[in-house]
Scaffold this motif. Structure first.
Motif, short mmCIF file in Angstrom:
data_model
loop_
_atom_site.label_atom_id
_atom_site.label_comp_id
_atom_site.label_asym_id
_atom_site.label_seq_id
_atom_site.Cartn_x
_atom_site.Cartn_y
_atom_site.Cartn_z
N ASP A 1 -4.36 -7.01 0.30
CA ASP A 1 -4.57 -7.56 -1.03
C ASP A 1 -4.56 -6.44 -2.07
O ASP A 1 -4.84 -5.29 -1.73
N ASP A 2 -4.27 -6.79 -3.31
CA ASP A 2 -4.36 -5.85 -4.45
C ASP A 2 -3.58 -4.57 -4.16
O ASP A 2 -4.01 -3.48 -4.54
N ASP B 1 -0.56 -6.34 -6.64
CA ASP B 1 -1.67 -6.68 -7.53
C ASP B 1 -1.17 -7.20 -8.87
O ASP B 1 -0.14 -6.77 -9.39
N GLU C 1 0.99 -11.47 -6.89
CA GLU C 1 -0.15 -12.23 -7.39
C GLU C 1 -0.13 -12.30 -8.90
O GLU C 1 0.36 -11.39 -9.57
MG MG Z 1 -5.54 -9.70 -5.19
#
Ligand code: MG
Ligand code: C2E
Ligand code: MG
Ligand code: MG
Length: 285
Positions: free
Chosen positions: A180-181, A203, A237
């Motif tokens: 993630d990110d 991200d 995202e």
């Molecule tokens: Mg994220």
């Protein structure tokens, strides 16, 4: 004079600290009762394959349905939960809720791909974590292939060898893994090669100005190219606009998540969203 000013500053500082500490303690106490009273709810945000429009996943995002304050977002309470260790219990509840939802949607014939669940560092490192998840999935009657876990770079890079081992165990069970990110933390490209993850999530901070900021554009397109070289999928995202979507699709981004398709949805709304997708001929999960 200076001494007096110093003392005032000191007093102000301590009283601010007191307020902050009191607030933390209040949050901590009400978090404890929130766990006991089952006040956490999951909202779900669709992840879509842009070419086909197929649903590939739903990210579970926790919210705290506070009896007085209404819906509280994770940034307000996850840090306290992490510091106090309550994240272990909350995280277990979250994973179990996500599994129950996966079983329900499957039984309703809805295609959601996988449900992705966010993890905190402490969760990953709790003893027998893979075994615990396995027991929850069995109890809920879900296959590991219906679930995905999102970890961050900082989380895994803190103890890369241990993390690689745990991620390997999760992967061997058949659970999907995503970073993630991606791009916001400290990471090592050599470890990235070793981490058995299936997916990188670019991200939102790089997506935001992607069509106007050449640096963001370069980072995003390089991330996509590198992920593909390492045979990983890429999910962007926070995609909100057509221009962002077009850029990402042109550069080969596999999966899109963001307001352009949908905000995170309450479970019943998410179910309706999936039913509509099925109506439009989305793929079988
Ligand atoms: Mg994220
Ligand atoms: P994240 O995992 O990176 O989740 C993405 C965040 O971006 C979510 O915020 C989502 O609502 C928001 N978002 C999605 N699409 C868009 C968009 O197009 N535009 C904008 N402006 N925002 C978008 P949310 O739900 O407030 O979650 C914040 C963070 O809290 C998550 O970031 C995740 O790190 C953490 N979190 C959420 N649920 C859990 C959980 O169950 N456990 C743990 N440990 N952390 C969680
Ligand atoms: Mg996430
Ligand atoms: Mg985040």
């Amino acid at each position: 004079h200076a001494k007096a000013a110093g003392r005032n500053t000191y007093q102000m500082f301590t009283s601010e600290m007191h307020t902050a500490a009191r607030q933390r303690l209040a949050i901590e106490n009400s978090l404890r009762s929130a766990v006991a009273n089952d006040e956490f709810v999951l909202h779900y945000q669709p992840q879509v394959e842009p070419g086909s429009g197929n649903m590939v996943g739903m990210e579970a995002l926790v919210r705290w349905q506070h009896p007085e304050n209404g819906l509280v977002y994770p940034d307000r309470f996850i840090p306290v939960a992490e510091e106090t260790g309550l994240i272990l219990e909350i995280g277990r509840h979250v994973f179990e809720k996500a599994c129950r939802q996966a079983a329900r949607w499957r039984d309703e014939g809805l295609c959601f791909g996988k449900i992705a669940v966010n993890l905190s560092a402490r969760q990953l490192r709790q003893p027998d974590f893979p075994e615990m998840l396995s027991a929850i999935m069995k109890e809920c009657g879900v296959e590991p292939g219906m679930m995905e876990l999102e970890v961050t770079e900082s989380m895994t890079m803190e103890r890369p060898v241990e993390s690689t081992r745990i991620l390997g165990a999760l992967k061997a069970m058949g659970i999907g893994l995503a970073i993630d990110d991606f791009g916001t933390g400290y990471s090592s490209l050599s470890y990235l090669k070793l981490f058995p993850v299936d997916k990188l999530k670019i991200d939102r901070s790089f997506v935001k100005d992607i069509e106007v900021d050449p640096d963001d554009a370069a980072i995003a397109s390089a991330t996509i190219a590198m992920a593909h070289t390492l045979e990983k999928k890429v999910c962007a995202e926070g995609v909100e606009t057509r221009a962002q979507l077009d850029f990402l699709v042109q550069h080969g981004c596999d999966i899109i998540q963001g307001y352009i398709f949908s905000k995170p949805l309450a479970p019943d709304e998410a179910g309706r969203y999936l039913a509509q997708q099925r109506g439009r001929g989305a793929s079988e999960a």
